[in-house]
Design a protein around this motif. Structure first.
Motif, short mmCIF file in Angstrom:
data_model
loop_
_atom_site.label_atom_id
_atom_site.label_comp_id
_atom_site.label_asym_id
_atom_site.label_seq_id
_atom_site.Cartn_x
_atom_site.Cartn_y
_atom_site.Cartn_z
N ALA A 262 6.37 -20.11 39.63
CA ALA A 262 6.55 -19.30 38.43
C ALA A 262 6.16 -20.10 37.19
CB ALA A 262 7.99 -18.83 38.34
N ILE A 263 6.60 -21.36 37.11
CA ILE A 263 6.28 -22.13 35.91
C ILE A 263 4.79 -22.43 35.84
CG2 ILE A 263 6.65 -24.34 34.75
CD1 ILE A 263 9.47 -24.20 35.41
N TYR B 24 3.10 -19.32 34.68
CA TYR B 24 3.41 -19.02 33.29
C TYR B 24 2.68 -19.99 32.37
CZ TYR B 24 6.12 -18.01 29.11
OH TYR B 24 6.49 -17.66 27.84
N SER B 25 2.52 -21.24 32.79
CA SER B 25 1.90 -22.24 31.92
C SER B 25 0.39 -22.01 31.77
CB SER B 25 2.15 -23.64 32.47
OG SER B 25 1.38 -23.85 33.63
N LEU B 26 -0.20 -21.18 32.64
CA LEU B 26 -1.64 -20.93 32.54
C LEU B 26 -1.98 -20.28 31.22
CD1 LEU B 26 -2.76 -19.61 36.02
CD2 LEU B 26 -3.44 -21.73 34.90
N GLY C 260 0.75 -18.54 29.28
CA GLY C 260 1.97 -18.18 28.57
C GLY C 260 2.19 -16.69 28.55
N ASN C 261 1.85 -16.06 29.67
CA ASN C 261 1.82 -14.61 29.72
C ASN C 261 2.71 -14.10 30.85
OD1 ASN C 261 1.07 -11.97 29.69
ND2 ASN C 261 -1.10 -12.42 29.34
N VAL C 262 3.68 -13.24 30.54
CA VAL C 262 4.58 -12.80 31.60
C VAL C 262 3.90 -11.80 32.53
CG1 VAL C 262 6.75 -13.26 30.42
CG2 VAL C 262 5.60 -11.08 30.07
N LEU D 214 3.29 -13.16 35.85
CA LEU D 214 4.45 -13.27 36.73
C LEU D 214 4.69 -11.96 37.49
CD1 LEU D 214 6.79 -15.28 34.37
CD2 LEU D 214 5.86 -16.08 36.53
N TYR D 215 4.48 -10.84 36.81
CA TYR D 215 4.59 -9.56 37.52
C TYR D 215 3.53 -9.49 38.62
CZ TYR D 215 7.17 -8.42 33.26
OH TYR D 215 8.04 -8.45 32.21
#
Lengths: 499, 155
Positions: free
Chosen positions: A400-401, A404-406, A408-410, A413-414
């Motif tokens: 997940a991190i 997300y670090s790619l 900064g977009n949620v 994650l979905y």
């Protein structure tokens, strides 16, 4: 440039402190994940992809490569001590290695596995040095039609040599190809299948898909069989095999290396097929075939050499043609693209330091593995006792991190959750994720070469069969398909994987 | 020999995906000609192939070696493993990295049937601390630990 100059450049690149450090990190992580049950090199490399962004291309690829061949070493440790192959490619090692461990000869089995792997890794590195430039110069002559046919051949071969249902694997390839088309079409600038989502304009994220299909789906798959553990063999015993044993293992290691080097180059082959093929070959050649399965040292030496040689030479098509032979190589191609390098025959000429540095680092990495593995085997064996209940929350956190670090977009994650569940459902239905990833990586290249070939031939699709090299490649692809469709071959193919 | 449920499901998924992409490309993308391929050319061809392969999966005859899945579906795992990244996604912007991580690790630890509550707590605390150390301190990822610290600094 001749071979010697190339090698000097390669070693000069590989021994810089930074590259040495990442080579060491890669091989250590690789050994660790090879040992840890339920965590393989594909998952690990997928997990680490987002964090390699910050490194330069050379250390990034050196580290990822180290994880891959390091895991071949680590995988044999669990196979021998626990009868649990850490990697599918060491499944054969478990047959005789675990028996040797039960007879108190675990140390011998571990040592011969490491020695065999090192010998094979060294020879395979030289195979790469000799063959890579030949293939590169050959591939530089390719036009778009040849390239298109080559990609088709690569995809078909990867299916033919994979185990399980061919139709399902083909469907997974095409599914990957279709998904790779999501996003803005390069030629027309038109958005395809984005449904108005800006996040999809650049296409589906390769890293998200890799982690979803290899990280999340694997966790779910492992949760199915929770609570079944093997018994660790505590006594490792003396490490060094007797001189007589070592001598007996020279021919199997030599044959295994040869087999692995050849099969590794073929798409879809790599380490897995090599080790199976080597085991049946040794059994067939042995004067005492009855000893196999009861702790024959040749049954450990041959396959271990073969899987390491295969793991090394599977870099050849990736480095020279930009054609990944398995899921790990697909991720390496993805990592290259993220670093702004166009995979293909130009890598060797445009980035000689990267190309030769990576190859030289493989030999250094193998040396590190030999030194790391034998004296520290007790330490590695202890890693196996880490329960999966600790591992999978860590894997998930990393996934997940990283994702997300790619950006900064949620949204990513979905997408990760969807990819994970879809990957799991497909895996449960007998559809392997590797062909899917190959299709996804090669999709954009396939379309580009198809378009260019059609423009050059004024829209005449006959170009693929009238140009001799292209026709030859397609003919090979058709032959491979026909061959697996034949009942006799199909039966034999099943048998190879069952054994 | 008859088609197994596994084949039907796998093939069905491919047919559905293929049909979906086929319908979308036919309605929104231009096909073009072989000389000047439109953005819809390859998607339409591939979607058709995917539908065909999906049917192939359903009709394929496999010599009995395709046994039905006997392993149970880990429903509990499915729920918690998908919930965990979603919780992280919901919390990371508004609350900060530390609470989001804590929620994610705790949720994912609940996915296992083998874990007792006390183990879940230990795993959560240790892994969250390790993750913060690794990502925030060592790798210096640019996300605030607590969103409120950013707010107080700004305000």
């Amino acid at each position: 440039m001749d071979i010697l100059a190339n090698l000097v450049l390669g070693f000069a690149t590989a021994v810089t402190p930074e590259n040495l450090l990442y080579c060491l990190i890669g091989t250590v992580i690789g050994t660790a994940v090879g040992v840890l049950p339920g965590l393989g090199p594909s998952t690990t490399i997928a997990l680490l992809l987002p964090f390699t962004f910050a490194l330069g291309p050379t250390p990034a690829l050196i580290m990822l490569a180290g994880i891959y061949y390091g895991a071949q070493y680590g995988g044999s440790t669990t196979a021998i001590l626990l009868n649990l192959p850490g990697e599918p490619s060491s499944a054969v090692t478990a047959l005789d290695g675990y028996q040797m461990a039960r007879q108190g000869r675990a140390g011998h089995a571990l040592a011969i596995a490491a020695i065999g792997s090192f010998a094979a890794g060294t020879i395979a590195t030289f195979v790469i040095v000799l063959f890579a430039p030949v293939l590169t110069s050959f591939a530089l002559e390719f036009g778009p039609a040849e390239y298109f046919s080559l990609i088709v051949l690569g995809l078909i071969f990867s299916v033919a040599l994979a185990h399980g249902s061919v139709v399902r694997a083909l469907a997974m390839v095409v599914f990957g190809l279709v998904l790779s088309l999501v996003g803005t079409d390069v030629t027309s600038g038109e958005a395809r299948f984005t449904f108005g989502r800006l996040e999809l304009a650049d296409g589906i994220n390769f890293v998200t898909l890799s982690i979803g299909f290899f990280g999340i789906a694997e966790i779910l798959r492992n949760l199915e069989t929770e609570g079944r553990a093997g018994i660790v063999t505590k006594v490792i015993g003396r490490l060094m095999p007797s001189r007589q044993d070592l001598w007996r293992c020279v021919p199997p290691i030599a044959r295994g290396t040869a087999l692995g080097s050849i099969l590794g180059i073929l798409p879809g082959g790599g380490a897995l097929l090599s080790s199976f093929a080597s085991y049946s070959l040794e059994k067939k050649l042995s004067r005492t075939p009855g000893a196999f399965g009861k702790g024959a040292i040749e049954g450990v030496a041959g396959p271990e050499a073969a899987n390491n040689a295969g793991a090394q030479t599977s870099f050849i098509p990736m480095l020279t043609l930009g054609l990944p032979a398995n899921a790990v190589m697909a991720m390496m191609v993805g990592a290259m693209i993220m670093q702004g390098i166009v995979p293909g025959p130009n890598v060797a000429t445009a980035q000689p330091a990267l190309f030769w540095g990576l190859i030289a680092s493989m030999w250094l990495g193998n040396l590190m593995l030999l030194v790391l593995n034998l004296p520290l085997v007790g330490l590695w064996a202890r890693l196996m006792t880490i329960p999966y209940t600790w591992l999978f929350p860590a894997i998930l956190t990393f996934s997940a991190i990283g994702i997300y670090s790619l950006n900064g977009n949620v949204f990513d994650l979905y997408a990760l959750c969807i990819a994970g569940v879809l990957g799991y459902v497909l895996m449960r239905l007998g559809c392997e994720p590797a062909p899917f990833l190959l299709g996804f990586v090669l999709g954009p290249m396939l379309e580009e070469h198809l378009r260019r070939a059609m423009l050059l031939s004024f829209g005449n699709p006959a170009v693929f069969v009238t140009r001799p090299i292209s026709a030859g490649l397609l003919l090979l692809a058709v032959a491979a398909l026909v061959a697996i469709a034949l009942p006799a071959v199909a039966k034999k193919r099943e048998k190879v994987f069952v054994e | 020999m008859r088609t197994t449920a596994k084949q039907l499901k796998a093939g069905g998924i491919f047919v559905a995906i293929g049909a979906f992409f086929l319908a979308t490309s036919l309605s929104t993308l231009e096909i073009g000609s072989t000389l000047r391929m439109g953005p819809g050319f390859l998607p339409i061809v591939l979607a058709l192939v995917l539908v065909a392969l999906g049917l192939g999966v359903i009709l394929e005859r496999r010599g009995g070696e395709d046994e039905e899945e006997t392993r149970p579906v880990p429903w509990r795992g499915l729920v918690f493993i998908t919930l965990a990244p979603l919780l992280f996604a919901l919390l990371v912007k508004g609350w900060g990295l530390a609470p989001a991580l804590l929620a994610m690790v705790a949720t994912s630890a609940l996915a296992s049937r083998m874990m007792r509550p006390i183990q879940v707590m230990i795993v959560t605390v240790v892994l969250t601390a390790l993750a913060l150390l690794l990502f925030s301190y060592l790798l210096q990822l640019p996300y605030p630990l607590f969103a409120s610290t950013l707010a107080t600094m700004a305000g």
